[in-house]
Design an enzyme around this catalytic site. Structure first.
Site, mmCIF file in Angstrom:
data_model
loop_
_atom_site.group_PDB
_atom_site.id
_atom_site.type_symbol
_atom_site.label_atom_id
_atom_site.label_comp_id
_atom_site.label_asym_id
_atom_site.label_seq_id
_atom_site.Cartn_x
_atom_site.Cartn_y
_atom_site.Cartn_z
ATOM 1 N N LEU A 18 7.575 10.551 24.807
ATOM 2 C CA LEU A 18 7.979 9.768 23.639
ATOM 3 C C LEU A 18 8.451 8.368 24.029
ATOM 4 O O LEU A 18 9.538 7.931 23.662
ATOM 5 C CB LEU A 18 9.058 10.505 22.825
ATOM 6 N N ASN A 72 8.587 16.036 14.529
ATOM 7 C CA ASN A 72 7.958 16.533 15.753
ATOM 8 C C ASN A 72 8.996 17.279 16.588
ATOM 9 O O ASN A 72 9.843 16.667 17.242
ATOM 10 C CB ASN A 72 7.379 15.355 16.540
ATOM 11 N N SER A 101 6.643 18.568 20.848
ATOM 12 C CA SER A 101 6.160 17.881 22.043
ATOM 13 C C SER A 101 6.667 18.604 23.283
ATOM 14 O O SER A 101 7.858 18.909 23.382
ATOM 15 C CB SER A 101 6.642 16.429 22.068
ATOM 16 N N GLY A 106 -7.535 17.920 23.301
ATOM 17 C CA GLY A 106 -8.977 17.807 23.411
ATOM 18 C C GLY A 106 -9.672 19.144 23.219
ATOM 19 O O GLY A 106 -9.109 20.106 22.689
ATOM 20 N N GLY A 121 -8.625 19.488 19.138
ATOM 21 C CA GLY A 121 -9.958 19.721 19.635
ATOM 22 C C GLY A 121 -11.088 19.347 18.702
ATOM 23 O O GLY A 121 -12.240 19.724 18.942
ATOM 24 N N SER A 169 -7.990 12.791 20.791
ATOM 25 C CA SER A 169 -8.527 12.855 22.153
ATOM 26 C C SER A 169 -10.039 12.686 22.205
ATOM 27 O O SER A 169 -10.567 12.082 23.146
ATOM 28 C CB SER A 169 -8.129 14.182 22.815
#
Length: 361
Positions: free
Chosen positions: A114, A170, A173, A266, A295, A317
């Site tokens: 962050l 959030n 993370s 991803g 993804g 990503s």
């Protein structure tokens, strides 16, 4: 045009370390004139969260961390963009290198921690774009050294309400020590109660700022049960499923890079995040909408997220490997699918949720 330019620039960008390449990309976007995106096919429009989205394809948090280029990003064709993460006080994040391309896996590992210019800088940038069109949200977090992390979220909400369409809490993370602890039932209940209270006070009767919660893909189903119960009780407007994962699938080809600490995003995240999305949809029972993340690299992947329960989707990503032309490719592919299946986005939401939750995509 954009896709062609990326094809030319990609070898040079990928010759640089990932963070430097990203900084250059943000700089290049900042030099672009702000222009309206091309009109979307009406079949892609989505009415959800008391907003009209021109299309369901959004940019995930983490790309424009410092809230510098939201309008240029909207001009690329996104239906909405999420900025940040933003934390109250400026912080540098973790030491470099802290982001790694796993090229053969079409994946990224990051441990930014962050890194943020801080709330004041982000707020000023949002004030300066006030009145411009487009749906813009901000992902908010807590400072690493904060003595009261819930107070950090509350402060971000108080200062950003009215400047963004939505704020995403959030707590998922993996790169801020102890942050995921806030997903625990007692902490989460207090966090959401204080966050909703702060939003309601700060809005002062204006158009309601949406509050979303972003969750980790690594939680157990028992934890998900408790989380959904708390989210519904506290009146959170929606859930974003999911953040990056700390897991490392055996299928990863970039074995050396896979050993790096941080969150994996991803292509390898697609299956676990989509199964969690489906499990979440089964539990919320359409009481609140879901945003599917993780993804997405094609129209087929976006369509699967929708069938698993997503009203909206986000990506990031995949653009590292496929460039911004991917946005248009996904939208065109979705329209083709709607035509072929003679259905609508609304009808498709959650259509195959049970099968996907069981791993049958």
């Amino acid at each position: 045009m954009i896709g062609s330019l990326f094809s030319l620039a990609k070898p040079a960008l990928h010759a640089l370390d990932a963070e430097t390449a990203h900084q250059l990309t943000i700089r290049a976007l900042s030099l672009m004139p702000v222009s309206a995106p091309p009109a979307d096919d009406a079949r892609l429009s989505v009415n959800v969260l008391d907003r009209h989205f021109p299309n369901p394809v959004g940019l995930a948090a983490g790309f424009d961390k410092q809230c510098e280029v939201p309008d240029q990003l909207l001009g690329l064709g996104f239906g909405f963009v999420e900025l940040g993460g933003v934390v109250p006080k400026p912080q540098e994040g973790n030491p470099r290198p802290r982001v790694f391309r796993l090229a053969r896996d079409e994946a990224v590992i990051n441990r930014f921690g962050l890194n943020s210019d801080g709330l004041d800088a982000a707020r000023l940038r949002l004030v300066n774009r006030r009145g411009r069109p487009g749906i813009v949200g901000v992902n908010i977090g807590a400072n690493k050294d904060s003595a009261d992390r819930i107070a950090d979220y509350v402060l971000c909400i108080e200062r950003l309400c009215g400047l963004a369409d939505f704020l995403t809490i959030n707590v998922s993370s993996p790169n801020t020590p102890g942050l995921r602890d806030l997903q625990g039932e007692a902490f989460l209940d207090d966090l959401l109660a204080r966050s909703i209270e702060a939003r309601d006070k700060a809005d002062h009767g204006r158009r309601k700022t949406i509050i979303l919660l972003k969750i980790a893909p690594d939680i157990s189903l028992d934890a998900l049960d408790a989380m959904v119960t708390t989210v519904l009780r506290r009146g959170v407007d929606g859930l974003t499923v999911s953040n990056t994962t700390v897991a490392r699938p055996d299928s990863l080809q970039e074995k050396e890079l896979a050993a790096e600490a941080g969150g994996l995003s991803g292509k390898p995240l697609f299956v676990p995040s989509t199964r969690l999305l489906a499990e979440t949809f089964l539990r919320v029972e359409r009481q609140i909408p879901l945003i599917g993340v993780g993804g997405i690299d094609s129209a087929e992947a976006a369509w699967t997220k929708i069938r698993a329960g997503a009203s909206l989707v986000q990506l990031y990503s995949a653009m590292v490997y496929k460039g911004p032309g991917l946005i248009g490719d996904i939208k065109r592919g979705l329209v083709q699918t709607l035509e072929a299946e003679k259905t609508s986005l609304t009808q498709a939401i959650g259509r195959d949720v049970v099968a996907i939750a069981r791993g049958r995509f």
